[in-house]
Scaffold this active site. Structure first.
Site, PDB file in Angstrom:
ATOM      1  N   HIS A 209       0.803  -1.233   0.000  1.00 43.56           N
ATOM      2  CA  HIS A 209       0.000   0.000   0.000  1.00 43.56           C
ATOM      3  C   HIS A 209       0.831   1.276   0.000  1.00 43.56           C
ATOM      4  O   HIS A 209       0.291   2.373   0.031  1.00 43.56           O
ATOM      5  CB  HIS A 209      -0.994   0.014   1.170  1.00 43.56           C
ATOM      6  CG  HIS A 209      -0.353   0.229   2.515  1.00 43.56           C
ATOM      7  ND1 HIS A 209       0.214  -0.798   3.220  1.00 43.56           N
ATOM      8  CD2 HIS A 209      -0.191   1.333   3.266  1.00 43.56           C
ATOM      9  CE1 HIS A 209       0.703  -0.328   4.361  1.00 43.56           C
ATOM     10  NE2 HIS A 209       0.472   0.966   4.409  1.00 43.56           N
TER      11      HIS A 209
HETATM   12  N1  UDP Z   1      -2.960  -5.793   9.377  1.00 46.05           N
HETATM   13  C1  UDP Z   1      -4.203  -6.350   9.654  1.00 46.05           C
HETATM   14  N2  UDP Z   1      -4.993  -6.730   8.596  1.00 46.05           N
HETATM   15  C2  UDP Z   1      -4.598  -6.620   7.301  1.00 46.05           C
HETATM   16  C3  UDP Z   1      -3.319  -6.076   7.028  1.00 46.05           C
HETATM   17  C4  UDP Z   1      -2.531  -5.650   8.091  1.00 46.05           C
HETATM   18  O1  UDP Z   1      -4.581  -6.498  10.824  1.00 46.05           O
HETATM   19  O2  UDP Z   1      -5.352  -6.992   6.398  1.00 46.05           O
HETATM   20  C5  UDP Z   1      -2.131  -5.329  10.515  1.00 46.05           C
HETATM   21  C6  UDP Z   1      -0.751  -5.951  10.566  1.00 46.05           C
HETATM   22  O3  UDP Z   1      -0.760  -7.138  11.320  1.00 46.05           O
HETATM   23  C7  UDP Z   1       0.080  -4.875  11.243  1.00 46.05           C
HETATM   24  C8  UDP Z   1      -0.607  -3.588  10.817  1.00 46.05           C
HETATM   25  O4  UDP Z   1      -1.896  -3.950  10.338  1.00 46.05           O
HETATM   26  O5  UDP Z   1      -0.050  -4.999  12.650  1.00 46.05           O
HETATM   27  C9  UDP Z   1       0.204  -2.918   9.729  1.00 46.05           C
HETATM   28  O6  UDP Z   1      -0.521  -1.899   9.219  1.00 46.05           O
HETATM   29  P1  UDP Z   1      -0.084  -1.132   7.894  1.00 46.05           P
HETATM   30  O7  UDP Z   1       0.562  -2.080   6.949  1.00 46.05           O
HETATM   31  O8  UDP Z   1      -1.272  -0.375   7.456  1.00 46.05           O
HETATM   32  O9  UDP Z   1       0.931  -0.068   8.477  1.00 46.05           O
HETATM   33  P2  UDP Z   1       2.495   0.061   8.451  1.00 46.05           P
HETATM   34  O10 UDP Z   1       3.050  -0.995   9.351  1.00 46.05           O
HETATM   35  O11 UDP Z   1       2.939  -0.077   7.065  1.00 46.05           O
HETATM   36  O12 UDP Z   1       2.722   1.432   9.000  1.00 46.05           O
END
Ligand code: UDP
Length: 364
Positions: A209
């Protein structure tokens, strides 16, 4: 003492859950601490917000600023306006922000200008990539933070070299791992498990994303084709972030073994990761979770703000470098993936340490 806790987006909800639990525990035990929860509304989609409040037992926010979608500047402005009123109406001793999203930066600025102390959980991490909006959020937030809670010694050193005082930096570990450990006994099989006839260690999980991967349809479709080709027909389950969904609606990117599904709740998503043969991602948080779960993780980014996931964990950065991608998939298919080592203080007790430090600062 009163803490105002700010959360705006999916990864924030996962980070505040154990902090809130710890505050409630301490309050019950007689410590003079209370909190007010502000949801900025940056993520408002049920799958990215309400589901996490329900599943992780986060109490309903005391207020939702309801900013909803908009450009970076529109969201920042709307959050700042809403949060300024919030602080005027509800005086507080400390504003606690987590992570690196727009809400983190916007609310830290508002608090600081209102002469309220700011605590930043997950302070000091840097990717060095100024094209990531998160990197700007991290730098701005840390430049005005009063109390820094870090996930690594490297993050603490970065803050020190940027002029923060040693006495205000607390290496406490990782709140994401508090949530992970607490929920491991509670994971649940997602409904798509049987629908797609998934089998343990015989499928991959994909999440993408970041703007650099999904904002251009050409490069996004090239990347998807490459991942599908390298996966040798093994099913790939792809929970699609709403940001990614926007570009997918315009494109017919269908492949036999690629299964698009809606964003999963936390317990289903971690279940999917834990049972998988490997994860392909551009998320930061998922590289941390995969590392602790000892699941191979290939990251389609050139840099990471979480180098410990590569040095000690199971993460490998490949960016769009074909040579690195080939090496990663060779290792994956020849079962030569490195084993995850323990990461210092990623032990499930980080929130306890954070709240102890805050109580010490305020109550002596
Ligand atoms: N996550 C979730 N469901 C999904 C995809 C991700 O619960 O379908 C959780 C994942 O386990 C992690 C968090 O969302 O804890 C990550 O979020 P994201 O990728 O939006 O943020 P980033 O880590 O890139 O800032």
């Amino acid at each position: 003492m009163k803490i105002t806790i700010v959360a705006g987006a999916r990864p924030n909800f996962i980070k505040i859950a154990p902090i809130i639990l710890e505050i409630k525990k301490r309050k019950k035990g007689g410590d003079p601490i209370s909190f007010r929860l502000v949801h900025t509304g940056q993520h408002y989609d049920k799958n990215l917000s309400d589901t996490f409040f329900e599943e992780l037992n986060i109490p309903d926010p005391d207020i939702n600023l309801n900013v909803q979608s908009g450009s970076q500047a529109e969201q920042t402005g709307a959050i700042m306006q809403g949060f300024e009123k919030e602080l005027q109406n509800n005086p507080t001793d400390l504003v606690l922000v987590v992570g690196d999203v727009t809400s983190t930066m916007a609310c830290a600025i508002v608090a600081k200008k209102a002469h309220i102390k700011v605590a930043h959980v997950e302070a000091g991490i840097r990717s060095g990539d100024m094209k990531m909006p998160e990197e700007i959020n991290r730098i701005v937030t840390d430049s005005i933070t009063d109390y820094f809670f870090t996930t690594s010694n490297l993050a603490s050193s970065t803050l020190l070299s940027n002029g923060a005082l040693d006495e205000n930096i607390f290496f406490v570990g990782n709140v994401m791992i508090d949530t992970l450990m607490k929920n491991l006994p509670l994971l649940k099989e997602p409904t798509i498990w049987s629908q797609l006839s998934l089998q343990k260690k015989e499928y991959f999980v994909l999440t993408l994303h970041r703007p650099s991967n999904v904002d251009s349809l050409d490069s996004f479709s090239e990347l998807l084709k490459l991942i599908v080709e390298k996966s040798e027909g093994i099913p790939i389950v792809f929970p699609v972030h709403p940001r990614t969904q926007k570009i997918l609606t315009d494109a017919a990117l269908t492949f036999d073994n690629l299964h698009y599904i809606s964003p999963q709740g936390y317990k289903s998503f971690i279940y999917l990761i834990q049972q998988s043969k490997g994860v392909f991602t551009d998320s930061g948080g998922i590289t941390e979770e995969a590392s602790i779960l000892n699941i191979p993780c290939i990251t389609f980014r050139d840099s990471t703000e979480r180098p410990e996931t590569c040095e000690l964990g199971t993460n490998m950065l490949v960016g769009n470098d074909l040579n690195k991608i080939n090496i990663a998939f060779d290792h994956l298919f020849s079962s030569q993936w490195k084993k995850g080592q323990p990461i210092p203080l990623w032990d499930g007790n980080t929130s306890e340490r954070i709240i102890s430090h805050i109580l010490n600062i305020y109550e002596g």
